[in-house]
Design a protein around this motif. Structure first.
Motif, short mmCIF file in Angstrom:
data_model
loop_
_atom_site.label_atom_id
_atom_site.label_comp_id
_atom_site.label_asym_id
_atom_site.label_seq_id
_atom_site.Cartn_x
_atom_site.Cartn_y
_atom_site.Cartn_z
N ARG A 16 1.01 -1.03 0.18
CA ARG A 16 0.28 -0.30 0.18
C ARG A 16 0.64 1.66 -0.04
N ILE A 17 2.01 1.62 0.59
CA ILE A 17 2.43 2.56 0.82
C ILE A 17 2.99 2.43 -0.46
N ALA A 18 3.68 1.74 -1.19
CA ALA A 18 4.84 1.59 -2.25
C ALA A 18 3.27 2.19 -3.14
N THR A 19 2.34 1.73 -3.54
CA THR A 19 1.17 1.94 -4.37
C THR A 19 0.93 3.37 -4.22
N LEU A 20 0.87 4.31 -3.11
CA LEU A 20 0.26 5.62 -2.55
C LEU A 20 1.26 6.54 -2.93
N THR A 21 2.47 5.85 -2.32
CA THR A 21 3.79 6.97 -3.12
C THR A 21 3.93 7.12 -4.59
N ALA A 22 3.80 5.90 -5.02
CA ALA A 22 4.10 5.37 -7.03
C ALA A 22 3.00 6.50 -7.60
#
Ligand SMILES: Nc1nc2[nH]c(SCC(=O)O)nc2c(=O)[nH]1
Length: 279
Positions: A169-175
């Motif tokens: 989720r962190i990776a998806t939001l920051t991407a």
């Protein structure tokens, strides 16, 4: 929107634990469930929490207890928006507990400081709803959904699986362009977990923070995991809940989401006075 305002509640200080007070604006949390009375009650409850020393007030219109039916969007807006506008300049940071993108959008317009999403911003449109704003975002882990999550929670390795979920989720939001400084994570005690799963996650608080490197919110107040080890009914779980909050903060949790604000604030003051906070 003043970009760069970055008004997320943990800005600048990621050491002193914050107390998030729970403000339910669901009919079952008021005697008559009436709209007008619930606004009055909500404001007086918020005022009491402020006197008690709360840092963040979490406004939730939909009960997410196991088995709860989903709440229609219009009803959630009718409950929550008047309260958000009434509290927007009352003092402490204001958070909204919702997984609906449209509620997120309207809450951001109302100036909330944080969006608390038990669904981890997975709903279609949730990321778009929050991307172009500067409020804090709490990403919580939940297995399944409130209607089914407690039927048969199962994991191969609950800590590893929750970490993997939050990492994705962190990776998806920051991407998607969201500044990582806006993010906090939450293991989601009671959201698709047995008591054993909950305590494995509580004991892994330090590991979640070390591996994911974002502030962690712990929300175990009065939950069944507290009842399980104290044998106490929900209205007698304050001391157990304070104990759980300290167990999380001792491992680095930055926000504790609680019903009993005054007691938790006092417990943290004494604990922080007697504990070397430099981790
Ligand atoms: N971030 C976050 N939001 C929450 N909303 C609820 S509603 C159920 C209850 O308070 O018992 N729990 C949580 C939690 O644990 N974390």
């Amino acid at each position: 929107l003043q970009f760069g305002r970055f008004n997320y509640p943990w800005r600048g200080d990621r050491v002193r634990a914050r107390v998030m007070g729970i403000l339910n604006v669901t009919p079952d949390s008021f005697s008559d469930g009436g709209q007008h009375q619930s606004l009055e009650f909500a404001i007086s409850h918020a005022e009491q929490m402020i006197l008690d020393g709360v840092d963040i007030i979490d406004v939730g219109g939909e009960s997410s207890r196991p088995g709860a039916p989903p709440l229609p969007l219009e009803q959630e807006l009718q409950r929550v928006m008047p309260v958000l506008y009434a509290l927007r300049d009352i003092g402490p940071a204001i958070s909204v507990d919702t997984y609906k993108p449209q509620v997120m959008r309207e809450a951001i317009i109302a100036g909330v400081d944080m969006i608390n999403d038990i669904n981890g911003f997975r709903a279609p449109g949730a990321i778009d709803a929050v991307r172009d704003s500067d409020c804090g975002l709490c990403i919580m882990h939940m297995q399944s959904d409130p209607q089914h999550m407690q039927l048969a929670p199962s994991y191969t390795d609950v800590v590893a699986e929750v970490i993997a979920f939050l990492r994705e989720r962190i990776a998806t939001l920051t991407a998607a362009g969201i500044d990582p400084r806006r993010l906090c994570i939450d293991p989601g005690f009671g959201f698709g977990k047995t008591v054993e799963h909950n305590y494995a996650l509580l004991k892994a608080t330090g590991q979640l923070i070390a591996e994911l490197n974002v502030p962690l919110l712990a929300g175990l107040s009065r939950k069944s995991m507290v009842g399980a080890v104290t044998g106490k009914p929900v209205e007698q779980r304050m001391a157990g809940s304070v104990g759980g909050a300290l167990a999380a903060v001792a491992q680095g949790a930055l926000i504790v989401r609680v019903h009993d604000v005054a007691e938790t604030v006092d417990a943290l003051k004494v604990w922080q006075a007697g504990f070397n906070l430099q981790r």
